[in-house]
Design a protein around this motif. Structure first.
Motif, PDB file in Angstrom:
ATOM      1  N   TYR A   4       0.840  -1.208   0.000  1.00 23.35           N
ATOM      2  CA  TYR A   4       0.000   0.000   0.000  1.00 23.35           C
ATOM      3  C   TYR A   4       0.871   1.251   0.000  1.00 23.35           C
ATOM      4  O   TYR A   4       0.625   2.194  -0.771  1.00 23.35           O
ATOM      5  N   SER A   5       1.887   1.276   0.856  1.00 18.82           N
ATOM      6  CA  SER A   5       2.782   2.432   0.933  1.00 18.82           C
ATOM      7  C   SER A   5       3.546   2.623  -0.373  1.00 18.82           C
ATOM      8  O   SER A   5       3.738   3.754  -0.837  1.00 18.82           O
ATOM      9  N   LYS A   6       3.973   1.527  -0.972  1.00 18.88           N
ATOM     10  CA  LYS A   6       4.693   1.607  -2.239  1.00 18.88           C
ATOM     11  C   LYS A   6       3.815   2.214  -3.328  1.00 18.88           C
ATOM     12  O   LYS A   6       4.284   3.007  -4.153  1.00 18.88           O
ATOM     13  N   GLU A   7       2.543   1.834  -3.337  1.00 21.25           N
ATOM     14  CA  GLU A   7       1.614   2.384  -4.335  1.00 21.25           C
ATOM     15  C   GLU A   7       1.417   3.884  -4.133  1.00 21.25           C
ATOM     16  O   GLU A   7       1.342   4.640  -5.110  1.00 21.25           O
ATOM     17  N   ILE A   8       1.332   4.322  -2.872  1.00 24.28           N
ATOM     18  CA  ILE A   8       1.163   5.751  -2.575  1.00 24.28           C
ATOM     19  C   ILE A   8       2.404   6.523  -3.016  1.00 24.28           C
ATOM     20  O   ILE A   8       2.308   7.577  -3.658  1.00 24.28           O
ATOM     21  N   LEU A   9       3.583   5.997  -2.685  1.00 23.54           N
ATOM     22  CA  LEU A   9       4.829   6.672  -3.033  1.00 23.54           C
ATOM     23  C   LEU A   9       5.064   6.702  -4.539  1.00 23.54           C
ATOM     24  O   LEU A   9       5.801   7.561  -5.043  1.00 23.54           O
ATOM     25  N   SER A  10       4.443   5.788  -5.257  1.00 23.53           N
ATOM     26  CA  SER A  10       4.594   5.732  -6.715  1.00 23.53           C
ATOM     27  C   SER A  10       3.598   6.632  -7.431  1.00 23.53           C
ATOM     28  O   SER A  10       3.697   6.822  -8.653  1.00 23.53           O
ATOM     29  N   ARG A 134       3.663   5.359   9.352  1.00 18.17           N
ATOM     30  CA  ARG A 134       2.246   5.584   9.611  1.00 18.17           C
ATOM     31  C   ARG A 134       1.408   5.158   8.407  1.00 18.17           C
ATOM     32  O   ARG A 134       0.298   4.653   8.560  1.00 18.17           O
ATOM     33  N   LEU A 135       1.959   5.373   7.225  1.00 12.89           N
ATOM     34  CA  LEU A 135       1.267   4.992   5.992  1.00 12.89           C
ATOM     35  C   LEU A 135       1.089   3.478   5.922  1.00 12.89           C
ATOM     36  O   LEU A 135       0.074   2.983   5.418  1.00 12.89           O
ATOM     37  N   ASP A 136       2.062   2.735   6.439  1.00 10.46           N
ATOM     38  CA  ASP A 136       2.007   1.264   6.439  1.00 10.46           C
ATOM     39  C   ASP A 136       0.780   0.733   7.177  1.00 10.46           C
ATOM     40  O   ASP A 136       0.333  -0.395   6.922  1.00 10.46           O
TER      41      ASP A 136
END
Length: 216
Positions: A4-10, A134-136
């Motif tokens: 989920y965090s990776k998708e947000i950062l991308s 926190r995003l995790d």
């Protein structure tokens, strides 16, 4: 780091939306978003990896004490590291480990050079790292930083300062020698000095030195 965090950062747009929640709508969202993207790219899309960045705001705010910055941004682990370092320094100071001039020189070096440069260079990575943790959790409510610790610490500092001044002004001291002996036993003053970082410690010393000048 979760998927989920990776998708947000991308996703640049989603990243800025989430950062706006975390930073409470701060004007620094764009600056931190670019920093997050830089760290994420350096970590090859799998993690955040520290790269050189700089923040003048963090650099100058460090002179008021790094603990204020960390408390405000909710970076509690970094706060605990700073507190541990300060406790070790004050322990050496109080217990006379090393020469007084050497301890003072090290405190000045730490407060005026090391901490400001370190915070100016690392603050964005610390904030982005805390943001991703926190995003995790996958919940926007977890992104909101709890500022109660910051305000509690602020109130505690103000209370201790006012109490130390009140105790001083209502004491029966009559000369400089008694004044400095009294400060060494003033619990509120010692507590205030103990929890402050280097520059605030110097400022507090100047203020109480000024009070002595007014009294005698």
């Amino acid at each position: 780091m979760t998927q989920y965090s990776k998708e947000i950062l991308s996703n640049p747009e989603l990243l800025r939306q989430k950062l706006s929640i975390y930073l409470d709508g701060s004007k620094s969202v764009e600056s931190y978003a670019k920093a997050c993207e830089k760290f994420f790219e350096a970590g090859k899309g799998e993690k955040l990896k520290n790269k050189n960045t700089w923040s003048w705001k963090a650099f100058f705010s460090s002179f008021l004490g790094p603990q204020w910055f960390f408390l405000y941004r909710g970076a509690t682990r970094s706060l605990l590291r700073v507190v541990l370092i300060m406790l070790l320094i004050f322990y050496a100071d109080i217990n006379g480990r090393g020469s007084p001039d050497g301890v003072l020189a090290f405190e000045s070096l730490l407060g005026f050079i090391i901490f400001p440069l370190w915070l100016g260079n690392h603050c964005k990575f610390i904030v982005c790292q805390n943001f991703v943790e926190r995003l995790d959790l996958g919940n926007d409510k977890e992104l909101k930083v709890n500022k109660s610790y910051f305000y509690t610490f602020l109130v505690l500092n103000i209370f201790l300062f006012c109490l130390a001044v009140f105790m001083l002004l209502t004491s029966q001291i009559s000369n400089f020698e008694e004044y400095f002996i009294y400060l060494d036993s003033n619990i509120a003053f010692l507590a205030l000095m103990y929890i402050s970082t280097i520059l605030p410690k110097i400022i507090i010393g100047i203020i109480f030195g000024g009070i002595a000048g007014l009294l005698f």
